[in-house]
Scaffold this motif. Sequence first.
Motif, short mmCIF file in Angstrom:
data_model
loop_
_atom_site.label_atom_id
_atom_site.label_comp_id
_atom_site.label_asym_id
_atom_site.label_seq_id
_atom_site.Cartn_x
_atom_site.Cartn_y
_atom_site.Cartn_z
N THR A 72 0.86 -1.18 0.00
CA THR A 72 0.00 0.00 0.00
C THR A 72 0.89 1.22 0.00
OG1 THR A 72 -1.83 -1.11 1.11
CG2 THR A 72 -1.73 1.29 1.32
N TRP A 73 0.51 2.19 -0.86
CA TRP A 73 1.23 3.45 -0.94
C TRP A 73 0.30 4.59 -0.59
CZ3 TRP A 73 1.41 -0.24 -4.80
CH2 TRP A 73 2.66 -0.82 -5.06
N ILE A 74 0.86 5.64 -0.04
CA ILE A 74 0.11 6.85 0.27
C ILE A 74 0.72 7.97 -0.59
CG2 ILE A 74 1.61 7.37 2.24
CD1 ILE A 74 -0.82 8.54 3.67
N THR A 75 -0.14 8.80 -1.16
CA THR A 75 0.31 9.91 -2.01
C THR A 75 -0.18 11.21 -1.41
OG1 THR A 75 0.22 8.51 -3.97
CG2 THR A 75 0.21 10.89 -4.34
N ALA A 76 0.72 12.19 -1.34
CA ALA A 76 0.40 13.52 -0.82
C ALA A 76 0.99 14.56 -1.77
CB ALA A 76 1.00 13.70 0.57
N VAL A 87 -4.58 6.92 -2.05
CA VAL A 87 -4.03 5.70 -1.47
C VAL A 87 -4.17 4.61 -2.54
CG1 VAL A 87 -6.20 5.02 -0.32
CG2 VAL A 87 -4.01 4.14 0.53
N THR A 88 -3.12 3.82 -2.67
CA THR A 88 -3.06 2.76 -3.68
C THR A 88 -2.75 1.45 -2.98
OG1 THR A 88 -2.12 4.38 -5.22
CG2 THR A 88 -1.95 2.05 -5.84
N HIS A 89 -3.50 0.41 -3.33
CA HIS A 89 -3.27 -0.92 -2.78
C HIS A 89 -3.00 -1.89 -3.93
CE1 HIS A 89 -5.21 0.68 0.82
NE2 HIS A 89 -6.25 0.97 0.07
N LEU A 90 -1.96 -2.68 -3.81
CA LEU A 90 -1.70 -3.77 -4.73
C LEU A 90 -1.58 -5.01 -3.86
CD1 LEU A 90 -1.28 -4.49 -7.70
CD2 LEU A 90 1.17 -4.16 -7.35
N MET A 91 -2.66 -5.76 -3.78
CA MET A 91 -2.77 -6.85 -2.82
C MET A 91 -2.70 -8.21 -3.51
SD MET A 91 -2.98 -4.78 -0.34
CE MET A 91 -3.14 -5.91 1.04
N ARG A 99 -2.53 -9.84 -8.84
CA ARG A 99 -2.69 -8.91 -7.73
C ARG A 99 -3.95 -8.09 -7.97
NH1 ARG A 99 0.59 -12.03 -6.70
NH2 ARG A 99 2.71 -11.73 -5.99
N GLU A 100 -4.51 -7.58 -6.90
CA GLU A 100 -5.69 -6.71 -6.99
C GLU A 100 -5.26 -5.28 -6.72
OE1 GLU A 100 -9.33 -7.90 -4.91
OE2 GLU A 100 -9.46 -5.82 -4.24
N LEU A 101 -5.62 -4.40 -7.63
CA LEU A 101 -5.27 -3.00 -7.52
C LEU A 101 -6.48 -2.22 -7.03
CD1 LEU A 101 -3.34 -0.57 -8.17
CD2 LEU A 101 -4.50 -0.49 -10.39
N GLY A 102 -6.28 -1.37 -6.03
CA GLY A 102 -7.32 -0.47 -5.57
C GLY A 102 -6.77 0.94 -5.46
N LEU A 103 -7.50 1.90 -5.97
CA LEU A 103 -7.10 3.31 -5.89
C LEU A 103 -8.23 4.12 -5.27
CD1 LEU A 103 -5.82 3.94 -9.53
CD2 LEU A 103 -4.41 3.64 -7.52
N LEU A 104 -7.88 5.02 -4.38
CA LEU A 104 -8.81 6.03 -3.90
C LEU A 104 -8.09 7.36 -4.05
CD1 LEU A 104 -11.56 6.68 -2.53
CD2 LEU A 104 -10.30 6.72 -0.37
N ILE A 105 -8.63 8.21 -4.92
CA ILE A 105 -8.03 9.50 -5.20
C ILE A 105 -9.03 10.59 -4.86
CG2 ILE A 105 -7.05 11.00 -7.00
CD1 ILE A 105 -6.17 8.42 -8.44
N GLU A 106 -8.57 11.55 -4.08
CA GLU A 106 -9.41 12.69 -3.68
C GLU A 106 -10.06 13.29 -4.93
OE1 GLU A 106 -8.24 16.97 -2.01
OE2 GLU A 106 -7.62 15.31 -0.72
N ASP A 107 -11.32 13.64 -4.82
CA ASP A 107 -12.09 14.14 -5.97
C ASP A 107 -11.38 15.27 -6.71
OD1 ASP A 107 -15.35 13.17 -5.57
OD2 ASP A 107 -13.91 12.84 -3.98
N SER A 108 -10.82 16.22 -5.97
CA SER A 108 -10.20 17.38 -6.62
C SER A 108 -8.89 17.03 -7.34
CB SER A 108 -9.94 18.49 -5.59
OG SER A 108 -9.01 18.05 -4.63
#
Length: 161
Positions: A72-76, A87-91, A99-108
């Motif tokens: 898991t990575w955190i981006t700022a 936040v990015t997950h490669l599980m 692997r399963e990729l998940g991304l959550l990116i702030e709307d803006s």
Amino acid sequence: MPAAALDDATTYLLASGELTLTRLARADDLDQINALHARCTLATRFSRYQAARRDLRPAEWRQLTDPARGTTWITALAGDPEQAVAVTHLMRTDRDGVRELGLLIEDSRQRQRLGTQLTGHAIAVMTGADNRAMLTIARNRGAVLPLPTSSTVDLDIPVAG
């Protein structure tokens, strides 16, 4: 973000011209990640989780940051490294080599190439059939989109090497 974490960060440039820092996530990043969740719309959180998640529980975050389960990575933003914008997950999955990729990116920060940049090492993506942003990223990375047969789509993305 401690100085050592900044030394290990990868930088990405957004279409807006803003510079981001991406580093490995740690268990003590949960407050930042839940603050990110709070800034995301319900639609964004639903696109990520296929559910109306408000936040992550400590036990869930421990699993997501457990190296035995994946990465898991955190981006700022470079100018504010204490506020996560993605936040990015490669599980790991039960399928060998997948692997399963998940991304959550702030709307803006969406639609500024960050999702494409964070998808760089993806092998498999599971997303909602109506999640156009993730489907576009996957298509741009070489995935062949199957005809959807349910509300979830499993995609294989080829990785060089």
